[in-house]
Structure formats: C-alpha cells, structure tokens
Design an enzyme around this catalytic site. Structure first.
Site, PDB file in Angstrom:
ATOM      1  N   GLY A 110      46.727  58.645  39.951  1.00  0.00           N
ATOM      2  CA  GLY A 110      45.583  57.736  39.934  1.00  0.00           C
ATOM      3  C   GLY A 110      44.277  58.469  40.159  1.00  0.00           C
ATOM      4  O   GLY A 110      43.661  58.987  39.232  1.00  0.00           O
ATOM      5  N   THR A 138      45.882  50.172  46.240  1.00  0.00           N
ATOM      6  CA  THR A 138      44.976  50.755  47.234  1.00  0.00           C
ATOM      7  C   THR A 138      45.095  50.031  48.576  1.00  0.00           C
ATOM      8  O   THR A 138      45.487  48.870  48.645  1.00  0.00           O
ATOM      9  CB  THR A 138      43.517  50.694  46.769  1.00  0.00           C
ATOM     10  N   CYS A 173      46.373  39.769  44.366  1.00  0.00           N
ATOM     11  CA  CYS A 173      45.256  38.830  44.324  1.00  0.00           C
ATOM     12  C   CYS A 173      45.624  37.566  45.098  1.00  0.00           C
ATOM     13  O   CYS A 173      46.799  37.257  45.257  1.00  0.00           O
ATOM     14  CB  CYS A 173      44.992  38.449  42.882  1.00  0.00           C
TER      15      CYS A 173
END
Lengths: 276, 292
Positions: free
Chosen positions: B268, B196, B134
C-alpha cells in the site's frame, strides 16, 4: 482522460542518482544531480526526492515520505538543480546531503507552465522558495528567444542573495534591506504602469499562498491571464494517493497530475495547506 | 517457491504481491509514466480504489499527515461513482494483463446490492472486495467492526453473485478475527486485512485537528506489527484465503505475513514512496525461504 500529449513522460519507478554539487545561497541550499534517465522536463514540473541513506533515521522516524520539489534549473541533458529551504525534517535532510550521496528520485512529474502566447509579454513572479520554478521558466523562455520580466520577492537581503544569481531581476523585500521595499504586487503594478498601454501581459507565478492569492485577485480584476504554480504536500506525486487535492471551480483536483500549475481562472481562491 | 504461480479464489496468479485498494491509480500513473504502465504493473492482480454508488468529492484538505515510519490520510473515498467508473475507467483497466478486483462500499445494504449486482457479473472483473469499514447509516455501527452486521451483509451479497467475494475487514474493531469468522460462515471467499488504523493529529499552531476529515487512517511500517498480530489471529481461525497488508515495505515483511498464513500480500503506502516498490518486494520475497 488520455495522457497529456505535451507532458514529458517520467521513467516508471524510483532511481538512485548521485548528488553532483551542493552550494549555499543565503539561507537556501542548491543541490544538483545528473539524472541520465530523465526526459527533458518543463519548468514548473517537480520531482519526488528522498535521500537513500538516513531518510527517517533521525528526527524521530521522520521524514518518511519523499518530498515534492520543483527544479530551479535543468540543462535538457539530465542535469537538474533543486533549491531547498529547510521547513521540516524532509527538506532538512535533503539540504544536508554531500556530493556523492544518492538521492532517490521519481520524476519529472506534473504539468509545468504552458508556453505563454506569443502576443503576451510574460511577467514571471516568484516569492521566496517559489522563485525556483520561476527561474527555471525564465531559462526556458530565454532558450526560446522570448522577452520577459522577472519580479522576485524575499523576506530580506540574505534570502534575496538568490536574485544575484540571475541578471535583470526586479527584487523587492519585506524589510527593504535590499531592492525595493514592498511586495511583488507593488512591483507588478509599477511594471505594468511602465509598459505601453497596448502591451498585453501574462503572469506566471509561484510563491506562498498569500502571494499567489494576491496575484490571482489582481489578474482577475485586471482581466489578465495568470498561471499559478501551487505548493501542496504530496505522498506519491503520481496520482495514487489523492492526498494533494486543491479546491478548484470544478471540485477537488489532484495537484500532482492535474497541476501543480493551474490557470488562475480555475480557482476561486488559492488554498493554503501546511507542510507535511 | 513464492516465484511460482499461486491459486487464489479460482484465479491463477503469477505471484503473491498485489496492491492495497486506493494506493495505485493505473490511469493517473499512465499520465505520469506513459501508457505502458497499464500493461506492466508490478502486481499479480489489481484492486481498484473504492467505488461507491454515487460520485464522491472526498474529504476537504488537508488530507495528509506524516508520522514516524508512516503517514495518516483522510481522503474520504473520492470516486466518480458506479456509472461513470463503469463507462470511463473499466474499459481502460480491462487492458491490464492481470485480474481486476473491484473494491466497493455502500452506506446501506441496498447500495452494496446495487454495486454487487452491477459489477459481479462483469467479465472484466475477477472478484469483488467489500469495504466494510463504513458505518451502516441505519444502525450507526461500523459494519466491519460487528460480527453480526458483517455476517448479515455478506449473506445478502452472497445471494446476488457467484463472483468471488473478498471481505476487507477493519482493524478498528475489538475482535477482527470474530468478524472474519462471521464473514466466512456467511459465504465469503476470502478475507483481506488490515485497513488503516484510526488516528488523530493536531495542528501544531491552532491545536485543532489537522486533517479535514478530523481523524485519519494510519498506514506504513508504523502499523506493521499490529497488522501481523491481526493477520495471525485471523489466519488461525478461518480456512478461506487471506490477503494480508499493513506496512509492507520489503520481502521480509511479506514473508512474515505469509508465514502467519496469508496467501497474498498487498503493498500500500510503499507504492507512494516508489511506484515500482511491489517489483522489488516480490524479488526480495522470492529469495526468502518460507515455512513449508
């Protein structure tokens, strides 16, 4: 927070189930499976379907994800029918199966339609491929000894061939090539006008977003109960990915575990997502 | 060999297969598949979806896009926030028979501190995974893309807890191994990768970005080779254990990552296609001989 008490519980995991029959109905393909592991499902629930072979083997590496498909028929003993309309690589591959091919199946999943209150006359409304869960609900109501009305809307006469599978459907088409020329909303108004004024109704609908939004607006204006089965792309179908959310009055909600059937009053408008 | 228990950050795990954060929700799964799911997960440890200090609605839909051999998502970390997660979800997750790893993310140092202090000492939580994919709102840099920023964050969190700290680094960095080295030096107990890979899809009709969050994260077999290269690079440069993930859909994929040095492998996207995929992958892995 706790599991919905009346929701059928699906087996944990994916299983291979052979295709029993494949039949073309106009532009649609109806495939049937017998899934002995499945519990009795509720109309409006869905399965995640993929083929065991050549899933991703053609069309440039797609399809990859399973496709969420509501059943059109279910006999309570594991026999499920799925109606397919080819809109992309997933439905194309599914509609291309042969008898004996294995499907990979997870489900039944999601909340189906709730049983309409005994005081209300159910009016079932299906648009295009959205006729599938509506016809499953019609069967469920018939089995429960309930009276109901069915309105089905299609693009044209070839799509409307589906309606000839069931008796007593009110059919409308966009081009007037069969049934009444108009929309399901036109037919709904005609139907309601023909009922005794004291007869209260509940709407149960599935179809394209524009149709569902029109049903929602109508129900809201007339003060009617309405259950809307929404269609939205899903990656998992069981609440893991958060990819299928739809906007509701209480924020984004997962269509797979909190839907796909919603009360119209939960929505400010029907969200239009595209295919995967 | 792989069927045997494995040590990881002081935990004794039954096998090497866990889940990637945000790819399995035991509480939702118990609504679909029954309450027994909570106690019969196919993982040897469970990693929670990212918890943030404040509740988050997540990104506007559309959130999904299918790709050849994979998918792209723009979910936006929806979660009920720290307080409600602890009150509502933690008691249910604590019924699992496997260790719980809580994944947390802050938009500034203080938020990470709040999360680590609140969750680090909890008996129900065996380890914390820091999601550093982030932006730091103070500097604008993606914390996990910058070795210095990541090291600073981990040093600060290290002072707040004795709980094992796993740092989940981002593949969207020029040198993920340098970030891992920095995290190790700052006191991280383990590294997990990859998250990702950033991607973009255009609406075929409007020619505008399709996903509600504009860009998304690519996952699935499409990123497997990219994952293997990054896992190989990180494992060769750090001594702490590595949780590897990225497109794992078979035992062979897991074996590849383990042979590059990973201790655990996370499943995942394959969970989306098959809720019990991890069980199949573990069984397949057990039949493969790994490099000793």
């Amino acid at each position: 927070m706790s599991p919905t008490s009346d929701r059928p519980i699906a087996p944990f995991g994916r299983r291979a189930v052979p295709v029993d029959s494949v039949r073309r109905i106009g532009p649609y393909t109806l495939i049937e499976i017998t899934d002995l592991a499945a519990p009795t499902a509720k109309a409006g629930q869905f399965h995640m379907l993929a083929t065991e072979s050549n899933w991703g083997g053609t069309s440039g590496g797609r399809p990859f994800l399973a496709r969420a498909i509501s059943f059109i028929s279910s006999n309570g003993e594991g026999r499920f029918g799925f109606l397919l309309h080819t809109v992309g690589p997933g439905t194309e591959r599914l509609a291309d199966v042969n008898v004996g091919d294995n499907l990979l199946v997870v489900g039944p999943l999601g909340n189906g339609f709730s049983d309409p209150s005994e005081q209300l006359r159910p009016i079932l409304i299906g648009g295009g491929i959205g006729a599938a869960p509506v016809l499953a609900m019609a069967d469920q109501l018939t089995a429960a000894g309930r009276d109901y009305e069915v309105i089905l809307g299609f693009r044209d006469a070839s799509h409307a061939e589906l309606a000839s599978e069931r008796p007593n459907c009110r059919v409308v088409t966009d081009d007037g090539s069969t049934g009444r020329h108009g929309t399901v909303l036109d037919e709904l108004q005609i139907l309601i006008d023909s009922l005794e004024p004291s007869q209260q109704v509940e709407l149960l609908a599935c179809g394209p977003p524009g149709m569902l939004e029109a049903v929602r607006t109508f129900a809201s204006a007339e003060g009617l109960e309405a259950q809307l089965a929404l269609e939205t792309p899903m990656a998992c179908g069981y609440g893991a990915c958060f990819g299928c959310v739809v906007p509701t009055k209480s924020g984004y909600v997962r269509a797979c575990v909190d839907g796909p059937v919603f009360m119209a009053s939960q929505l400010d408008r029907v969200f239009a997502d595209g295919p995967l | 060999m792989t069927g045997n228990p494995v040590r990881f950050c002081g935990l004794q795990l039954e096998h090497r297969i866990i889940n990637a954060s945000g790819t399995f929700d035991p509480i939702a799964a118990s609504r679909a598949f029954g309450n027994d799911v909570i106690t019969s997960l196919p993982f040897s440890a469970f990693v929670s979806k990212t918890v943030t200090v404040e509740p988050r609605q997540g990104n506007p839909p559309p959130r999904l896009w299918e790709l050849p051999s994979g998918m792209m998502n723009s979910i936006g970390l929806p979660n009920k926030g720290l307080v409600r997660w602890v009150e509502e979800d933690l008691p249910i997750l604590s019924r699992m028979k496997i260790p719980l790893i809580a994944n947390v993310m802050g938009f500034e140092r203080d938020q990470f501190s709040t999360l680590v202090e609140a969750l680090g000492g909890k008996a129900e939580i065996s380890a914390l995974e820091l999601n550093v994919s982030c932006p730091n709102v103070e500097t604008g840099t993606i914390i996990g893309s910058d070795p210095f920023e990541c090291g600073q964050l981990v040093s600060a969190m290290r002072l707040l807890t004795d709980s094992p700290l796993i740092v989940k680094i981002t593949p969207n960095a020029s040198d993920p191994a340098a970030v891992a080295i920095s995290a190790e030096a700052a006191g991280a107990d383990a590294i997990s990768l990859i998250n990702t890979v950033r991607g973009l899809a255009l609406d075929p009709v409007s020619r505008r970005p399709w996903l509600g969050g504009r860009t998304g994260g690519i996952s699935g077999p499409a990123i497997r080779a990219a994952s293997l290269a990054q896992v190989d690079a990180v494992c060769s440069q750090v001594k702490i254990p590595v949780i590897a993930m990225g497109g794992v859909s078979s035992g062979k994929d897991a074996a590849d990552l383990i042979d590059c040095g990973a201790t655990l492998v996370a499943v995942g996207t394959e969970n989306f296609r098959d809720p019990m995929a991890a069980e199949r992958i573990r069984t397949e892995l057990e039949s493969i001989s790994l490099v000793p």
